[in-house]
Write an enzyme that holds these catalytic residues in place. Structure first.
Site, PDB file in Angstrom:
ATOM      1  N   GLY A 101       0.902  -1.222   0.216  1.00  0.00           N
ATOM      2  CA  GLY A 101      -0.050  -0.127   0.145  1.00  0.00           C
ATOM      3  C   GLY A 101       0.834   1.342   0.160  1.00  0.00           C
ATOM      4  N   THR A 113       5.306   4.434   1.723  1.00  0.00           N
ATOM      5  CA  THR A 113       5.021   3.262   0.916  1.00  0.00           C
ATOM      6  C   THR A 113       5.211   1.903   1.736  1.00  0.00           C
ATOM      7  OG1 THR A 113       5.353   4.260  -1.098  1.00  0.00           O
ATOM      8  CG2 THR A 113       4.962   1.823  -1.160  1.00  0.00           C
ATOM      9  N   LYS A 159       8.080  -0.513   5.890  1.00  0.00           N
ATOM     10  CA  LYS A 159       7.666   0.992   5.607  1.00  0.00           C
ATOM     11  C   LYS A 159       8.825   2.043   5.189  1.00  0.00           C
ATOM     12  CE  LYS A 159       4.367   4.413   7.265  1.00  0.00           C
ATOM     13  NZ  LYS A 159       3.353   4.693   8.541  1.00  0.00           N
ATOM     14  N   ASP A 195      -5.964   9.197  15.241  1.00  0.00           N
ATOM     15  CA  ASP A 195      -6.317   8.954  13.966  1.00  0.00           C
ATOM     16  C   ASP A 195      -6.813   7.424  13.990  1.00  0.00           C
ATOM     17  OD1 ASP A 195      -7.098   9.456  11.314  1.00  0.00           O
ATOM     18  OD2 ASP A 195      -4.973   8.969  10.766  1.00  0.00           O
TER      19      ASP A 195
END
Length: 479
Positions: free
Chosen positions: A17, A23, A39, A133
């Site tokens: 993703g 990314t 990541k 979040d």
């Protein structure tokens, strides 16, 4: 985007993703023969020192908290071009967002996931970290030996320490962020994450995020008990002073509310009833009264999905993968079948519950069936090595109500032994302060209910002969 060949010693296979800043790639640790997620900060942000520091700080925070309910970071480094990366847990079952695309979760899975996620949030709060979040795409799902684990990810906009009370710019995701997060200097604290937990739970129960104001979840899904409405809606209160003060209190309120439904069924008649259970000849496992809120099935949170009572996965409780051949957890020179040792150790190590142990599970199996995996007692509707009733086992099997009710022939040791651990870990919390041997109180709960054990102030007289056998076998099996 071109696939980098490697990140340090980790081979990179394909992209998982991409986002605005980084990314995530599927990688492989060849030395440990294990998949990992990697990541990598986007190259157009790598030269910004503030973004770079925030990226590295995310890895540090995840590593410092080091909870199984958060994505775990194993390594950090830089690519040859200078971009930082960190290596973390691979969520082989995707995100909660992907799962919710098919609609609301079964009640047992939703509640199990809610409590598992709440434990992760509380782990953050214990380190003075506010996530800010919480949303379905930031909850990852990983398969485990016990079922599934729900893991919180992405601390990119988290606030830490004294930064929580300093000037705070609006941040979060619509539908899930607390109203104070939309304000400059709203100074979101732990209660902002409680709102996020409420929104996540609402979405899992109903299939959609809450509106403003939020309708009771039971209006959208009639399988949701009205008692759950009050818990979730309090978490979503626009005034943070009226919300649950902490994530753990929110999770505890869910648990306590479910416990109250023990005497007040609120579910559709299609669910098993008390009369169904009486017909089966065994009144234990009263989970149908809350329609499978087997929060211990995580596997969640769980289970479960994994519950709230998640153990036995990836050696999280020190469970030996080779069946404990040296007898550290369970004696070896006994009649316990070797092929069931790992399952017994997994079940007995499912949680840190007083009295819970592999020896207790082994002793109960001996008392229940003499380790007979094909036991069948149709008159009592009990089958298998742990004498489960199919309509009750469905709530405690891996995946809970995600999977169909097992037939008697499907009640294998692999299914029924771990379910014992989940069941007793969940109901064992009700036994706090009950006098007597905690292990025998758990055994009596399995045979009757936690409510009966509490009312009897210990093992009910009806089950004294049974627990006497269990006690004898525990002494035989305890290292």
């Amino acid at each position: 985007m071109e696939t980098p060949p490697a990140a340090g010693r980790y081979r990179i296979d394909r992209m998982l993703g991409t986002g605005g800043f980084a990314t995530v790639w599927l990688g492989h640790d060849d030395e440990l023969d294990s998949p990992v997620a990697i990541k990598i900060l986007a190259d157009h942000w790598a030269q910004r020192s503030d973004v770079r520091e925030r990226f590295v700080q995310e890895a540090r925070l995840l590593r410092q908290v080091d909870s199984h309910q958060l994505v775990q970071v194993f390594d950090i480094g830089e690519l040859d071009d200078g971009r930082p990366y960190f290596v973390m847990s691979y969520a082989d079952r995707g995100t909660l967002e992907e799962r919710l695309a098919a609609g609301p979760l079964p009640l047992s899975e939703a509640l199990g996931a809610a409590q598992a996620i709440a434990r992760g949030v509380q782990a953050l709060h214990s380190r003075d970290i506010v996530h800010r979040d919480l949303k379905p795409s930031n909850v990852l799902i990983r398969s485990t030996a016990g079922g599934e684990r729900f893991m919180i990810s992405d601390l990119g906009i988290a606030r830490t320490g004294d930064r929580i009370s300093s000037l705070t710019m609006p941040a979060g995701s619509p539908g899930y962020m607390a109203p104070e997060q939309a304000q400059i200097d709203g100074a979101p604290d732990a209660r902002a994450d409680v709102f996020g937990l409420g929104a996540l739970t609402y979405h899992m129960l109903t299939g959609e995020p809450p509106g403003t104001p939020a309708r009771p979840p039971s209006e959208l899904q009639n399988t949701v008990p009205h008692t759950i409405d009050a818990v979730v809606l309090r978490a979503l209160d626009q005034d943070r002073e009226r919300r649950w003060p902490t994530a753990s209190e929110f999770a505890g309120a869910l648990s306590q509310t479910l416990g109250r439904t023990d005497t007040d069924p609120v579910f559709p008649p299609a669910k098993p009833t008390v009369s169904d259970q009486k017909a089966s000849g065994k009144r234990r496992r009263k989970v149908w009264l809350y329609a499978g809120a087997g929060v211990a099935v995580l596997a969640l949170a769980g289970g479960g999905t994994a519950m709230a009572l998640q153990g036995g996965d990836d050696g999280a409780n020190g469970i030996p993968a080779n069946g404990d051949p040296h007898g550290r957890l369970l004696r070896t020179n006994t009649d316990i079948p070797k092929k069931y040792r790992s399952l017994i150790i997994e079940a007995g190590s499912w949680c840190d519950q007083k009295g819970m142990s592999p020896a207790l599970i082994a002793a109960m199996l001996k008392a229940e069936s003499g380790f007979n995996p094909t036991l069948a007692d149709p008159q009592k509707d009990e089958y298998g090595i742990a004498r489960w009733t199919p309509k009750i086992l469905v709530f405690w099997q891996p995946g809970g109500l995600n999977n169909p009710e097992p037939t008697p022939a499907q009640i294998t040791p692999e299914l029924s032994i771990p379910a014992m651990g989940r069941y007793m870990c969940y109901w064992g919390k009700d036994l706090k302060g009950v006098p007597g041997d905690p292990a025998l109180n758990l055994a009596a709960t399995y045979r009757s209910s936690s409510k009966k054990v509490v009312q009897a102030h210990g093992v009910p007289a009806k089950w004294k002969a049974y627990t006497d056998k269990v006690h004898q076998y525990i002494e035989d099996y305890q290292p």
